[in-house]
Design a protein around this motif. Sequence first.
Motif, PDB file in Angstrom:
ATOM      1  N   ASN A  54     -20.362   9.856  25.904  1.00  0.00           N
ATOM      2  CA  ASN A  54     -20.996  11.169  25.682  1.00  0.00           C
ATOM      3  C   ASN A  54     -22.527  11.032  25.712  1.00  0.00           C
ATOM      4  N   GLU A  55     -23.011  10.259  26.735  1.00  0.00           N
ATOM      5  CA  GLU A  55     -24.446  10.052  26.953  1.00  0.00           C
ATOM      6  C   GLU A  55     -25.131   9.327  25.786  1.00  0.00           C
ATOM      7  N   SER A  56     -24.358   8.586  25.027  1.00  0.00           N
ATOM      8  CA  SER A  56     -24.916   7.757  23.951  1.00  0.00           C
ATOM      9  C   SER A  56     -24.574   6.294  24.249  1.00  0.00           C
ATOM     10  N   ILE A  57     -25.592   5.439  24.219  1.00  0.00           N
ATOM     11  CA  ILE A  57     -25.367   4.018  24.498  1.00  0.00           C
ATOM     12  C   ILE A  57     -25.020   3.300  23.197  1.00  0.00           C
ATOM     13  N   ASN A  58     -23.819   2.748  23.142  1.00  0.00           N
ATOM     14  CA  ASN A  58     -23.336   2.055  21.940  1.00  0.00           C
ATOM     15  C   ASN A  58     -23.119   0.570  22.234  1.00  0.00           C
ATOM     16  N   ASP A  59     -23.462  -0.246  21.267  1.00  0.00           N
ATOM     17  CA  ASP A  59     -23.289  -1.703  21.390  1.00  0.00           C
ATOM     18  C   ASP A  59     -21.865  -2.063  20.981  1.00  0.00           C
ATOM     19  N   LEU A  60     -21.062  -2.570  21.920  1.00  0.00           N
ATOM     20  CA  LEU A  60     -19.675  -2.916  21.620  1.00  0.00           C
ATOM     21  C   LEU A  60     -19.554  -4.232  20.847  1.00  0.00           C
ATOM     22  N   LEU A  61     -20.632  -5.002  20.764  1.00  0.00           N
ATOM     23  CA  LEU A  61     -20.607  -6.249  19.993  1.00  0.00           C
ATOM     24  C   LEU A  61     -21.133  -6.053  18.576  1.00  0.00           C
ATOM     25  N   ASN A  62     -21.646  -4.856  18.297  1.00  0.00           N
ATOM     26  CA  ASN A  62     -22.152  -4.544  16.960  1.00  0.00           C
ATOM     27  C   ASN A  62     -21.946  -3.064  16.712  1.00  0.00           C
ATOM     28  N   THR A  63     -20.952  -2.729  15.929  1.00  0.00           N
ATOM     29  CA  THR A  63     -20.592  -1.324  15.719  1.00  0.00           C
ATOM     30  C   THR A  63     -21.666  -0.542  14.978  1.00  0.00           C
ATOM     31  N   ASN A  64     -22.614  -1.230  14.377  1.00  0.00           N
ATOM     32  CA  ASN A  64     -23.705  -0.534  13.681  1.00  0.00           C
ATOM     33  C   ASN A  64     -24.828  -0.118  14.631  1.00  0.00           C
ATOM     34  N   THR A 115     -12.394  17.431  21.739  1.00  0.00           N
ATOM     35  CA  THR A 115     -12.966  16.095  21.969  1.00  0.00           C
ATOM     36  C   THR A 115     -12.732  15.657  23.399  1.00  0.00           C
ATOM     37  N   ARG A 116     -11.484  15.822  23.899  1.00  0.00           N
ATOM     38  CA  ARG A 116     -11.182  15.421  25.277  1.00  0.00           C
ATOM     39  C   ARG A 116     -12.009  16.232  26.266  1.00  0.00           C
ATOM     40  N   THR A 117     -12.136  17.537  25.990  1.00  0.00           N
ATOM     41  CA  THR A 117     -12.901  18.401  26.897  1.00  0.00           C
ATOM     42  C   THR A 117     -14.374  17.984  26.932  1.00  0.00           C
ATOM     43  N   ARG A 118     -14.917  17.674  25.771  1.00  0.00           N
ATOM     44  CA  ARG A 118     -16.324  17.266  25.706  1.00  0.00           C
ATOM     45  C   ARG A 118     -16.519  15.937  26.438  1.00  0.00           C
ATOM     46  N   GLU A 119     -15.589  15.004  26.243  1.00  0.00           N
ATOM     47  CA  GLU A 119     -15.677  13.717  26.938  1.00  0.00           C
ATOM     48  C   GLU A 119     -15.654  13.921  28.453  1.00  0.00           C
ATOM     49  N   ALA A 162     -15.906   5.272  33.838  1.00  0.00           N
ATOM     50  CA  ALA A 162     -14.849   6.202  33.427  1.00  0.00           C
ATOM     51  C   ALA A 162     -14.444   7.043  34.640  1.00  0.00           C
ATOM     52  N   GLY A 163     -13.200   7.520  34.631  1.00  0.00           N
ATOM     53  CA  GLY A 163     -12.685   8.241  35.792  1.00  0.00           C
ATOM     54  C   GLY A 163     -13.074   9.702  35.812  1.00  0.00           C
ATOM     55  N   SER A 164     -13.342  10.197  37.017  1.00  0.00           N
ATOM     56  CA  SER A 164     -13.622  11.630  37.172  1.00  0.00           C
ATOM     57  C   SER A 164     -12.330  12.422  36.933  1.00  0.00           C
ATOM     58  N   GLU A 165     -12.478  13.630  36.418  1.00  0.00           N
ATOM     59  CA  GLU A 165     -11.315  14.450  36.097  1.00  0.00           C
ATOM     60  C   GLU A 165     -11.579  15.895  36.509  1.00  0.00           C
ATOM     61  N   SER A 166     -10.504  16.564  36.841  1.00  0.00           N
ATOM     62  CA  SER A 166     -10.581  17.998  37.135  1.00  0.00           C
ATOM     63  C   SER A 166     -10.100  18.747  35.903  1.00  0.00           C
ATOM     64  N   ALA A 167     -10.765  19.863  35.617  1.00  0.00           N
ATOM     65  CA  ALA A 167     -10.422  20.601  34.400  1.00  0.00           C
ATOM     66  C   ALA A 167      -9.001  21.114  34.431  1.00  0.00           C
ATOM     67  N   ASN A 168      -8.452  21.390  35.615  1.00  0.00           N
ATOM     68  CA  ASN A 168      -7.115  21.971  35.700  1.00  0.00           C
ATOM     69  C   ASN A 168      -6.004  20.960  35.427  1.00  0.00           C
ATOM     70  N   VAL A 169      -6.366  19.669  35.308  1.00  0.00           N
ATOM     71  CA  VAL A 169      -5.309  18.700  35.018  1.00  0.00           C
ATOM     72  C   VAL A 169      -5.038  18.609  33.529  1.00  0.00           C
ATOM     73  N   HIS A 170      -5.923  19.191  32.712  1.00  0.00           N
ATOM     74  CA  HIS A 170      -5.714  19.176  31.265  1.00  0.00           C
ATOM     75  C   HIS A 170      -4.896  20.390  30.864  1.00  0.00           C
ATOM     76  N   THR A 171      -4.025  20.186  29.939  1.00  0.00           N
ATOM     77  CA  THR A 171      -3.195  21.292  29.444  1.00  0.00           C
ATOM     78  C   THR A 171      -4.006  22.136  28.488  1.00  0.00           C
ATOM     79  N   SER A 172      -3.426  23.276  28.128  1.00  0.00           N
ATOM     80  CA  SER A 172      -4.123  24.176  27.209  1.00  0.00           C
ATOM     81  C   SER A 172      -4.254  23.590  25.816  1.00  0.00           C
ATOM     82  N   THR A 173      -3.450  22.562  25.550  1.00  0.00           N
ATOM     83  CA  THR A 173      -3.491  21.946  24.215  1.00  0.00           C
ATOM     84  C   THR A 173      -4.522  20.826  24.136  1.00  0.00           C
ATOM     85  N   ALA A 174      -5.253  20.600  25.220  1.00  0.00           N
ATOM     86  CA  ALA A 174      -6.251  19.533  25.203  1.00  0.00           C
ATOM     87  C   ALA A 174      -7.283  19.796  24.111  1.00  0.00           C
ATOM     88  N   SER A 175      -7.630  18.773  23.376  1.00  0.00           N
ATOM     89  CA  SER A 175      -8.534  18.924  22.251  1.00  0.00           C
ATOM     90  C   SER A 175      -9.970  19.146  22.727  1.00  0.00           C
TER      91      SER A 175
END
Length: 565
Positions: free
Chosen positions: A136-146, A246-250, A231-244
């Motif tokens: 989500n456009e935030s760079i996180n260090d996977l070797l240090n969760t802080n 969070t998934r939509t924002r991602e 990360a893989g590109s996605e089309s909005a129509n492949v998500h169901t109406s129950t998609a959260s």
Amino acid sequence: MEKKEENITVAVRIRPLNERELKSTAEIAWEKKGNNIIKEIKGTREFPFDRVYDPSTQTSQLFNDLASQVISKCMEGYNGCIFCYGQTGSGKTFTMHGAKKFPGIVPQAIEAIFSHIQQAVQKEFLIRCSYIEIYNESINDLLNTNSLNLQLAEDRRNGIKIVGVTEEVCTSPNQVQSLLILGETHKNIASTSFNQRSSRAHSIFRVIVESKNSFGKTDLSVAALNLIDLAGSESANVHTSTASTTRTREMKYINRSLLTLSTVIMRLSDAKSTTPIPYRDSKLTRLLQPALEGDSKVNIICNISPCAITYEETLSTLKFAQRAKKIKQTIGRNHVIDSKALIIKYQQEIILLQQKLREMEQRLEQEVNTQVSEEVTHQLIILQEEKEKADARLENLLQEKIQLQKELERYKSFIIHPENVKSSKMSNTEPDDFDLISCRKSIEYLHKMRDEVNRPSIGFRQIVESRNEKYEKIKPKESLLTEHIDMIQDMLNCDEPFEGFSGDEKRNSRDCHVDCFKIIEEQDRIIQTLERALGDKDEEILILKDELTLCRNNLATLQRNIKKK
């Protein structure tokens, strides 16, 4: 610096149909044609690339054909970048990281790096590793969760860098694999309509390779290898109406960054275009800017599904790959002429630490010498005191021995040796004139005399006179056996009872024998007692002599050690 112009290497990998596609009635839409072309089965579209791989191709084949060249260049000092592009579920993560029995490009690259190091006997290397994700456009260090939402900064020498990212120095493939496993546990992964475990962020595993010559002229280079799983590109129509939400924002952030990447690729592929390139529109393109501008040897692997269900997504991926293939790059080897490389800093630190270690050893040696000198002096004083005490004890024992010897000789003088008797004039001889050998001979002779007295044929007078002849020169003091020799002889020869010396009892020759030998036995007992006491003193003297010898040896050893110091 030698530079060479070349195009970005682009390959396409067709994955096998997944379970969802096998259950559908959709047909296969794309197929491989030769080694370099992918085409529509029922259409006319064809796309040529550097290599095309069908579903049966193993990842090891891709690595040998594509990634091994990038690794080799990286070990020579050239930057390298390998990334997978494609829609969600197209097999990008499998290609980059693989599975347990099918290692992907990243683990194979690690093994190849250390294999090169093992063969480059004339060089020294330093390996640093970092692992980040862009979520989500935030760079996180996977070797240090802080370390979250890290910032980017531009370094004129090193290009784009991530401020505060963890970089671990690794010396073996196992250490790097441990970092990968640690980073994988912190990645953002979720289930989507395409697969159960879908990466919801772009992940970048970065290896910094520093190298220099071990001998001769210093040839220092620093190269960066970026291994990227998009990360893989996605089309909005492949998500169901129950998609959260969070998934939509991602999905929104992923598609935006991939769209920016496509725009950057498109403008880079048009050499005549003067339109600004929007690197800063996403964190992904900002990080890839040095590589795409020609700083790195770039290989792109586009993963696609051959099924008609995903026709549009596949077509979009192939068009992206076609544009990327047109980009020309001019890359060069990264020579380093200053001391900012970590390997130089470490070697300078090693030299400094070695100098400090030598100084510390010198101080320790001086301290030890001082302590040893003080300890030796202390021990010398103690040994000298012990020696004086031992000498005093030895002197006392020697004096006691002399007194015992005198006492023993005095008692020995009481014993008559018939074989040594030469005259009866021995009253002026002192007991000290007898020696131990004479005493022992006297004792032996008296035993013989006792046996002879029991036989009437030999007179007691003869025995005494024979003894006196042997002692004629030294004139021993007379004992009870010689004071009344005549009377004793008469008593021994008399068969009738007679009065004793005190006149109050009747005695016979046998009683006289008994009295004489009682005197002799008593003298034997006293002499034996004195001999035992003298033997004990001799043994103590020997022990003290050994202790004195040991003290002297220790003293000599300490004196030699002092001279050496």
